[in-house]
Design an enzyme around this catalytic site. Structure first.
Site, short mmCIF file in Angstrom:
data_model
loop_
_atom_site.label_atom_id
_atom_site.label_comp_id
_atom_site.label_asym_id
_atom_site.label_seq_id
_atom_site.Cartn_x
_atom_site.Cartn_y
_atom_site.Cartn_z
N CYS A 148 -62.26 -77.31 16.74
CA CYS A 148 -61.44 -76.27 17.35
C CYS A 148 -61.07 -76.74 18.75
CB CYS A 148 -62.14 -74.90 17.35
SG CYS A 148 -63.59 -74.76 18.41
N ASN B 42 -64.81 -76.19 21.25
CA ASN B 42 -66.09 -76.39 20.56
C ASN B 42 -67.16 -75.42 21.05
OD1 ASN B 42 -68.56 -79.02 20.12
ND2 ASN B 42 -67.75 -77.66 18.57
N CYS C 274 -66.60 -71.68 20.04
CA CYS C 274 -66.51 -70.46 19.22
C CYS C 274 -66.44 -70.79 17.73
CB CYS C 274 -65.29 -69.62 19.62
SG CYS C 274 -65.39 -68.91 21.27
N ARG C 275 -65.28 -71.27 17.29
CA ARG C 275 -65.03 -71.44 15.86
C ARG C 275 -65.77 -72.62 15.25
NH1 ARG C 275 -58.68 -71.59 16.32
NH2 ARG C 275 -59.32 -72.55 18.29
N SER C 276 -65.60 -73.81 15.80
CA SER C 276 -66.19 -74.99 15.15
C SER C 276 -67.72 -75.00 15.18
CB SER C 276 -65.60 -76.29 15.70
OG SER C 276 -65.77 -76.41 17.09
N ASP D 207 -58.71 -67.83 17.05
CA ASP D 207 -59.71 -67.99 18.10
C ASP D 207 -60.10 -66.61 18.61
OD1 ASP D 207 -61.30 -68.69 20.25
OD2 ASP D 207 -59.85 -70.12 21.08
#
Length: 166
Positions: free
Chosen positions: A10, A13, A15-17, A124
């Site tokens: 993301c 690095n 939140c999402r990934s 995000d």
């Protein structure tokens, strides 16, 4: 089955990934396949290098029995493009950035394509509230479950020499 390396990407690095890494790692452990996968995450930007995931990602993971607090943000590196079987970008902007800096050997896929089959971007949740992180978790769990099933089936059906993952 051979080892499969996967890198979730993301922007920062945090939140999402890292949550995708945690969810996928958890599913792999539940399936007793830990020795067959190398799982990591990275960001296209280096603003948060060395920092833990966002506290809201940590909280939603913890609420679902997953510990991602020990992860540390890192920026994607050139070695990733040749050493990782599958790079999974969370949205089209990050996919475009990864493609811009990638070597031609890299296998880069959009999470919405390879894991969900919908082509959607994974939004995000950084600027929103906890409900965005819960929605993120739900989409990642659905996609990571499907992706794991697909990767295991592909590797099991292969003779050991080829796979559509790479």
């Amino acid at each position: 089955m051979k080892d499969i390396s996967i890198l979730f990407v993301c922007m920062g690095n945090i939140c999402r990934s890292p949550l995708a890494e945690g969810v996928f790692t958890h599913l792999v452990a539940e399936a007793r396949l830990t020795d067959r996968f190398t799982i990591d995450s990275a960001g296209t930007g280096g603003w948060h290098e060395g920092e833990p995931p966002d506290r809201r990602s940590i909280a939603v993971a913890r609420n679902h029995g997953i510990d991602i607090a020990g992860q540390r943000a890192r920026r994607i590196r050139s070695i990733d493009f040749v050493s990782v079987d599958l790079i999974v970008a969370m949205d089209r902007d990050n996919m475009a950035e990864v493609n811009r800096i990638a070597s031609s050997e890299a296998n880069i896929q959009l999470f919405g394509d390879v894991a969900l089959g919908t082509g959607e971007d994974i939004a995000d949740p950084y600027y929103g509230g906890p409900e965005g992180f819960e929605l993120l978790y739900t989409r990642l769990l659905t996609g990571c479950s499907s992706l794991l099933e697909t990767l295991v089936a592909e590797r099991t059906s292969c003779s050991g020499n080829t796979s559509s993952v790479r």
